[in-house]
Design a protein around this motif. Structure first.
Motif, PDB file in Angstrom:
ATOM      1  N   VAL A   6       0.859  -1.175   0.000  1.00 32.42           N
ATOM      2  CA  VAL A   6       0.000   0.000   0.000  1.00 32.42           C
ATOM      3  C   VAL A   6       0.899   1.230   0.000  1.00 32.42           C
ATOM      4  CG1 VAL A   6      -1.743   1.300   1.271  1.00 32.42           C
ATOM      5  CG2 VAL A   6      -1.838  -1.192   1.232  1.00 32.42           C
ATOM      6  N   ILE A   7       0.647   2.135  -0.947  1.00 31.95           N
ATOM      7  CA  ILE A   7       1.406   3.382  -1.001  1.00 31.95           C
ATOM      8  C   ILE A   7       0.436   4.556  -0.943  1.00 31.95           C
ATOM      9  CG2 ILE A   7       3.342   2.388  -2.253  1.00 31.95           C
ATOM     10  CD1 ILE A   7       2.307   3.670  -4.796  1.00 31.95           C
ATOM     11  N   GLU A   8       0.962   5.712  -0.568  1.00 26.87           N
ATOM     12  CA  GLU A   8       0.169   6.938  -0.523  1.00 26.87           C
ATOM     13  C   GLU A   8       0.688   7.890  -1.588  1.00 26.87           C
ATOM     14  OE1 GLU A   8      -0.197  10.517   2.563  1.00 26.87           O
ATOM     15  OE2 GLU A   8      -0.849   8.579   3.370  1.00 26.87           O
ATOM     16  N   CYS A   9      -0.199   8.389  -2.423  1.00 28.98           N
ATOM     17  CA  CYS A   9       0.181   9.305  -3.492  1.00 28.98           C
ATOM     18  C   CYS A   9       0.744  10.593  -2.886  1.00 28.98           C
ATOM     19  CB  CYS A   9      -1.025   9.617  -4.376  1.00 28.98           C
ATOM     20  SG  CYS A   9      -0.663  10.842  -5.657  1.00 28.98           S
ATOM     21  N   PRO A  10       1.939  11.016  -3.329  1.00 27.94           N
ATOM     22  CA  PRO A  10       2.517  12.249  -2.792  1.00 27.94           C
ATOM     23  C   PRO A  10       1.833  13.515  -3.328  1.00 27.94           C
ATOM     24  CG  PRO A  10       3.967  11.289  -4.432  1.00 27.94           C
ATOM     25  CD  PRO A  10       2.843  10.320  -4.233  1.00 27.94           C
ATOM     26  N   TYR A  11       0.950  13.377  -4.296  1.00 21.09           N
ATOM     27  CA  TYR A  11       0.213  14.519  -4.834  1.00 21.09           C
ATOM     28  C   TYR A  11      -1.137  14.689  -4.138  1.00 21.09           C
ATOM     29  CZ  TYR A  11       3.493  14.253  -8.764  1.00 21.09           C
ATOM     30  OH  TYR A  11       4.618  14.212  -9.538  1.00 21.09           O
ATOM     31  N   CYS A  12      -1.984  13.661  -4.222  1.00 22.80           N
ATOM     32  CA  CYS A  12      -3.357  13.790  -3.722  1.00 22.80           C
ATOM     33  C   CYS A  12      -3.560  13.170  -2.341  1.00 22.80           C
ATOM     34  CB  CYS A  12      -4.346  13.190  -4.718  1.00 22.80           C
ATOM     35  SG  CYS A  12      -4.295  11.385  -4.886  1.00 22.80           S
ATOM     36  N   GLY A  13      -2.596  12.384  -1.853  1.00 25.84           N
ATOM     37  CA  GLY A  13      -2.672  11.806  -0.526  1.00 25.84           C
ATOM     38  C   GLY A  13      -3.487  10.527  -0.415  1.00 25.84           C
ATOM     39  N   GLU A  14      -4.080  10.070  -1.518  1.00 22.67           N
ATOM     40  CA  GLU A  14      -4.881   8.849  -1.483  1.00 22.67           C
ATOM     41  C   GLU A  14      -3.983   7.613  -1.400  1.00 22.67           C
ATOM     42  OE1 GLU A  14      -8.226   8.332  -1.374  1.00 22.67           O
ATOM     43  OE2 GLU A  14      -8.447  10.482  -1.137  1.00 22.67           O
ATOM     44  N   ALA A  15      -4.398   6.644  -0.612  1.00 24.96           N
ATOM     45  CA  ALA A  15      -3.671   5.382  -0.501  1.00 24.96           C
ATOM     46  C   ALA A  15      -4.257   4.385  -1.493  1.00 24.96           C
ATOM     47  CB  ALA A  15      -3.768   4.840   0.912  1.00 24.96           C
ATOM     48  N   PHE A  16      -3.390   3.593  -2.111  1.00 29.82           N
ATOM     49  CA  PHE A  16      -3.828   2.541  -3.020  1.00 29.82           C
ATOM     50  C   PHE A  16      -2.811   1.409  -3.004  1.00 29.82           C
ATOM     51  CE2 PHE A  16      -1.380   5.487  -5.596  1.00 29.82           C
ATOM     52  CZ  PHE A  16      -0.608   4.680  -6.419  1.00 29.82           C
ATOM     53  N   THR A  17      -3.227   0.254  -3.459  1.00 29.96           N
ATOM     54  CA  THR A  17      -2.324  -0.897  -3.473  1.00 29.96           C
ATOM     55  C   THR A  17      -1.611  -0.989  -4.823  1.00 29.96           C
ATOM     56  OG1 THR A  17      -4.081  -2.376  -4.191  1.00 29.96           O
ATOM     57  CG2 THR A  17      -3.672  -2.245  -1.833  1.00 29.96           C
ATOM     58  N   THR A  18      -0.404  -1.490  -4.762  1.00 33.39           N
ATOM     59  CA  THR A  18       0.381  -1.726  -5.962  1.00 33.39           C
ATOM     60  C   THR A  18       1.070  -3.075  -5.817  1.00 33.39           C
ATOM     61  OG1 THR A  18       2.030  -0.776  -7.472  1.00 33.39           O
ATOM     62  CG2 THR A  18       2.469  -0.567  -5.116  1.00 33.39           C
ATOM     63  N   VAL A  19       1.402  -3.681  -6.927  1.00 32.93           N
ATOM     64  CA  VAL A  19       2.065  -4.979  -6.938  1.00 32.93           C
ATOM     65  C   VAL A  19       3.496  -4.777  -7.414  1.00 32.93           C
ATOM     66  CG1 VAL A  19       2.042  -7.285  -7.945  1.00 32.93           C
ATOM     67  CG2 VAL A  19      -0.107  -6.161  -7.384  1.00 32.93           C
ATOM     68  N   VAL A  20       4.457  -5.341  -6.675  1.00 36.28           N
ATOM     69  CA  VAL A  20       5.868  -5.232  -7.053  1.00 36.28           C
ATOM     70  C   VAL A  20       6.467  -6.627  -7.219  1.00 36.28           C
ATOM     71  CG1 VAL A  20       6.222  -2.990  -5.967  1.00 36.28           C
ATOM     72  CG2 VAL A  20       6.599  -5.027  -4.635  1.00 36.28           C
ATOM     73  N   ASP A  21       7.391  -6.735  -8.168  1.00 34.58           N
ATOM     74  CA  ASP A  21       8.099  -7.983  -8.424  1.00 34.58           C
ATOM     75  C   ASP A  21       9.484  -7.866  -7.806  1.00 34.58           C
ATOM     76  OD1 ASP A  21       9.307 -10.266  -9.341  1.00 34.58           O
ATOM     77  OD2 ASP A  21       9.075  -9.814 -11.470  1.00 34.58           O
ATOM     78  N   CYS A  22       9.688  -8.529  -6.681  1.00 32.33           N
ATOM     79  CA  CYS A  22      10.951  -8.432  -5.943  1.00 32.33           C
ATOM     80  C   CYS A  22      12.054  -9.316  -6.522  1.00 32.33           C
ATOM     81  CB  CYS A  22      10.719  -8.803  -4.485  1.00 32.33           C
ATOM     82  SG  CYS A  22       9.527  -7.733  -3.662  1.00 32.33           S
ATOM     83  N   SER A  23      11.715 -10.189  -7.454  1.00 27.25           N
ATOM     84  CA  SER A  23      12.711 -11.127  -7.994  1.00 27.25           C
ATOM     85  C   SER A  23      13.796 -10.429  -8.810  1.00 27.25           C
ATOM     86  CB  SER A  23      12.028 -12.201  -8.847  1.00 27.25           C
ATOM     87  OG  SER A  23      11.421 -11.623  -9.982  1.00 27.25           O
ATOM     88  N   ALA A  24      13.534  -9.215  -9.281  1.00 24.81           N
ATOM     89  CA  ALA A  24      14.532  -8.473 -10.071  1.00 24.81           C
ATOM     90  C   ALA A  24      15.437  -7.609  -9.197  1.00 24.81           C
ATOM     91  CB  ALA A  24      13.826  -7.611 -11.110  1.00 24.81           C
ATOM     92  N   GLY A  25      15.229  -7.627  -7.880  1.00 28.17           N
ATOM     93  CA  GLY A  25      16.066  -6.835  -6.981  1.00 28.17           C
ATOM     94  C   GLY A  25      15.624  -5.385  -6.927  1.00 28.17           C
ATOM     95  N   ASP A  26      16.564  -4.516  -6.544  1.00 26.00           N
ATOM     96  CA  ASP A  26      16.265  -3.088  -6.417  1.00 26.00           C
ATOM     97  C   ASP A  26      15.882  -2.505  -7.770  1.00 26.00           C
ATOM     98  OD1 ASP A  26      16.997  -3.492  -3.818  1.00 26.00           O
ATOM     99  OD2 ASP A  26      18.873  -2.379  -3.944  1.00 26.00           O
ATOM    100  N   GLN A  27      14.885  -1.611  -7.760  1.00 24.54           N
ATOM    101  CA  GLN A  27      14.382  -1.032  -8.999  1.00 24.54           C
ATOM    102  C   GLN A  27      13.958   0.411  -8.780  1.00 24.54           C
ATOM    103  OE1 GLN A  27      11.164  -3.526 -10.575  1.00 24.54           O
ATOM    104  NE2 GLN A  27      11.872  -5.136  -9.207  1.00 24.54           N
ATOM    105  N   ALA A  28      13.945   1.178  -9.856  1.00 23.71           N
ATOM    106  CA  ALA A  28      13.382   2.528  -9.859  1.00 23.71           C
ATOM    107  C   ALA A  28      12.468   2.607 -11.077  1.00 23.71           C
ATOM    108  CB  ALA A  28      14.478   3.575  -9.938  1.00 23.71           C
ATOM    109  N   TYR A  29      11.258   3.098 -10.875  1.00 20.22           N
ATOM    110  CA  TYR A  29      10.301   3.176 -11.978  1.00 20.22           C
ATOM    111  C   TYR A  29       9.252   4.237 -11.679  1.00 20.22           C
ATOM    112  CZ  TYR A  29       7.524   0.232  -8.845  1.00 20.22           C
ATOM    113  OH  TYR A  29       6.844  -0.260  -7.764  1.00 20.22           O
TER     114      TYR A  29
END
Length: 60
Positions: A6-29
């Motif tokens: 669960v992350i919180e949008c830094p613009y509007c403040g709304e929380a929503f869920t996101t799916v991340v693939d940890c098998s690729a290690g550290d990422q920026a996107y």
């Protein structure tokens, strides 16, 4: 390893869920907020304790 976080949008403040693939290690996107559609910079760090997702505005 797929994780749901669960992350919180830094613009509007709304929380929503996101799916991340940890098998690729550290990422920026970019992921758009599901509420206000603005771009969020995401930095995923994968450690033995689990994933950490840092989010910030794309215009910072």
């Amino acid at each position: 390893m797929i994780e749901t976080l669960v992350i919180e949008c830094p613009y509007c403040g709304e929380a929503f869920t996101t799916v991340v693939d940890c098998s690729a290690g550290d990422q920026a996107y970019i992921e758009d907020c599901v509420v206000c559609c603005r771009p969020i910079e995401c930095r995923l760090t994968v450690t033995a304790d689990g994933p950490t997702l840092e989010v910030r505005r794309d215009d910072d």
